[in-house]
Design a protein around this motif. Structure first.
Motif, mmCIF file in Angstrom:
data_model
loop_
_atom_site.group_PDB
_atom_site.id
_atom_site.type_symbol
_atom_site.label_atom_id
_atom_site.label_comp_id
_atom_site.label_asym_id
_atom_site.label_seq_id
_atom_site.Cartn_x
_atom_site.Cartn_y
_atom_site.Cartn_z
ATOM 1 N N ASP A 103 -0.154 -4.904 -0.399
ATOM 2 C CA ASP A 103 0.146 -6.296 -0.521
ATOM 3 C C ASP A 103 0.740 -6.765 0.570
ATOM 4 O O ASP A 103 1.328 -7.726 1.410
ATOM 5 C CB ASP A 103 0.199 -6.821 -1.862
ATOM 6 C CG ASP A 103 -1.521 -6.893 -2.435
ATOM 7 O OD1 ASP A 103 -2.299 -6.531 -1.923
ATOM 8 O OD2 ASP A 103 -1.333 -6.781 -3.495
ATOM 9 N N ASN A 104 1.997 -6.018 0.437
ATOM 10 C CA ASN A 104 3.600 -6.055 0.985
ATOM 11 C C ASN A 104 4.045 -5.322 1.727
ATOM 12 O O ASN A 104 4.827 -5.381 2.869
ATOM 13 C CB ASN A 104 4.712 -6.174 0.305
ATOM 14 C CG ASN A 104 4.214 -7.517 -1.504
ATOM 15 O OD1 ASN A 104 3.195 -8.019 -1.205
ATOM 16 N ND2 ASN A 104 4.140 -7.215 -2.004
ATOM 17 N N HIS A 106 2.610 -4.150 5.250
ATOM 18 C CA HIS A 106 3.116 -4.761 6.617
ATOM 19 C C HIS A 106 4.388 -5.502 6.955
ATOM 20 O O HIS A 106 5.243 -5.525 7.860
ATOM 21 C CB HIS A 106 2.130 -5.583 7.227
ATOM 22 C CG HIS A 106 1.614 -6.603 6.142
ATOM 23 N ND1 HIS A 106 1.093 -6.548 4.440
ATOM 24 C CD2 HIS A 106 1.913 -8.185 6.177
ATOM 25 C CE1 HIS A 106 0.714 -7.953 4.313
ATOM 26 N NE2 HIS A 106 1.933 -8.555 5.288
ATOM 27 N N GLN A 107 5.265 -5.846 5.802
ATOM 28 C CA GLN A 107 6.348 -6.829 6.086
ATOM 29 C C GLN A 107 7.398 -6.204 5.632
ATOM 30 O O GLN A 107 8.601 -6.163 6.339
ATOM 31 C CB GLN A 107 6.486 -7.935 4.428
ATOM 32 C CG GLN A 107 5.447 -8.817 4.929
ATOM 33 C CD GLN A 107 5.164 -9.888 3.575
ATOM 34 O OE1 GLN A 107 6.060 -9.307 2.868
ATOM 35 N NE2 GLN A 107 4.546 -10.637 3.400
ATOM 36 N N SER A 155 0.803 -2.856 -4.656
ATOM 37 C CA SER A 155 2.233 -3.356 -3.705
ATOM 38 C C SER A 155 2.146 -3.395 -2.341
ATOM 39 O O SER A 155 2.470 -3.956 -1.670
ATOM 40 C CB SER A 155 2.728 -2.937 -4.668
ATOM 41 O OG SER A 155 4.800 -3.607 -4.104
#
Length: 371
Positions: A157-158, A160-161, A154
């Motif tokens: 995938d996420n 960097h946000q 996870s």
């Protein structure tokens, strides 16, 4: 029963070829052969070759099956014979999953049973019996991912946000709670990236994360080993084995060894003062050779004089004669060669007088600038 794409308009050449091949008599029978290709750099697979009886072994060379033998063959049904009537090249199917292969062959078996009852079902039974002998990777049971692996995926995938506050909160929670090393290292890298502009951020990959985890584990072990060994050398090995079962003496010696630091090369500044530059040039002359006795003696005497003057830090005297008047201009013993040469060039300039040279010499000697 060749399938032509709906709406496709054949050219005159294609239509002529189609009519020529269509007029040829159909084959009365055909065979499909099954080959197993074991694991190489590609996953293991099963090849199904249509009309295997009419193709040579060399046609299977690109698949690496030149010397292979089929583990099973079956007759082709009339529908497939008609479909492959227009083949101009070897036609084959490849499967990396037994379920997909059996699903496709079950349809072929049903057609065979309609033409010759019992043929298709017996073939399907034989094919299914090879499932345990020729295993394919797709049939391996995938292990369920742990919570830690799911969290890392996870974050990949996420992550960097997320902003720095969210990452910091997760990092504190993991430090207080489970203390999962891969998760902590991943969050640290994300936190570091959050404070950098996009072009300077580190691309986090699985290889980078694995390497950082390994380095951290090795560092923790070495620190423990050195701390325990420093406190109790006699029983250090037994104490270390409480934390690391199976720890050996070879590992102990490796962890205690401190790698030697690389000796830095001392950068030597090139000689720039006049006397040492002259000494280097004279030494190079002797090294080149080809001197007679007189020249060799003269150079040696010159070297001795220059070396003694340099050791005693004798000022550099420069004799200049202008208009039959001779003056001696003295320079510091460490004056650069280029400075002395520039003064000589100035003295050789046409119309030069001692008054100008004295003014220039005084300027050079009294200046704080490193002449």
């Amino acid at each position: 029963m060749v399938k032509i794409k709906e709406g496709y308009v054949m050219s005159a050449k294609e239509k002529a070829e189609y009519e020529r091949v269509n007029a040829l008599p159909r084959k009365k029978e055909g065979f499909a052969a099954y080959y197993f290709k074991p694991q190489t750099k590609y996953p293991p697979r099963i090849y199904v070759f249509m009309h295997s009886e009419i193709w040579c072994d060399r046609n299977r060379r690109p698949m690496g099956l030149f010397y292979a033998f089929p583990f099973l063959t079956r007759p082709m049904n009339r529908e497939k014979i008609e479909y492959h009537h227009f083949n101009t090249r070897l036609c084959y199917h490849q499967y990396e999953d037994w379920d997909k292969l059996l699903f496709a062959e079950r349809q072929e078996a049903d057609q065979l049973d309609l033409e010759n009852p019992g043929t298709g079902s017996s073939f399907l039974e034989k094919l299914n019996s090879f499932r345990t002998k020729y295993r394919l990777n797709a049939n391996k049971v995938l292990k369920s991912l742990t919570d830690e692996e799911l969290l890392i995926r996870s974050l990949f995938d996420n992550g960097h946000q997320m902003d720095a506050a969210q990452i910091s909160r997760m990092l504190c929670e993991d430090h207080k709670g489970p203390k999962r090393l891969p998760v902590i290292i991943m969050l640290r890298q994300l936190y570091k990236n959050a404070g950098l502009p996009p072009e300077q951020r580190t691309v986090i990959t699985e290889e980078l994360l694995s390497r950082k985890v390994k380095v951290s584990i090795d560092r923790t072990r070495r620190n423990l080993v050195r701390r325990v060994y420093h406190g109790n050398k006699l029983f250090a090995l037994e104490e270390i084995r409480e934390s690391y079962p199976g720890y050996t003496e070879i590992q102990l010696l490796a962890d205690l060894r401190i790698p030697k630091s690389k000796n830095r090369k001392i950068k030597k500044q090139p000689y720039t003062d006049l006397r040492r530059c002259q000494l280097q040039k004279l030494a190079a002359k002797i090294a080149r050779g080809g001197l007679d006795a007189k020249e060799y003696h003269t150079i040696c005497c010159r070297i001795v004089m220059l070396q003694q003057a340099h050791d005693c830090r004798v000022p550099i005297p420069l004799t200049v004669t202008l208009d039959k008047m001779t003056e001696i201009y003295s320079f510091s013993w460490k004056t650069r060669e280029s400075v002395v040469k520039s003064f000589v060039n100035l003295a050789n300039t046409g119309g030069m007088t001692h008054d100008i040279l004295k003014a220039r010499h005084q300027e050079m000697v009294s200046s704080n600038y490193s002449y």
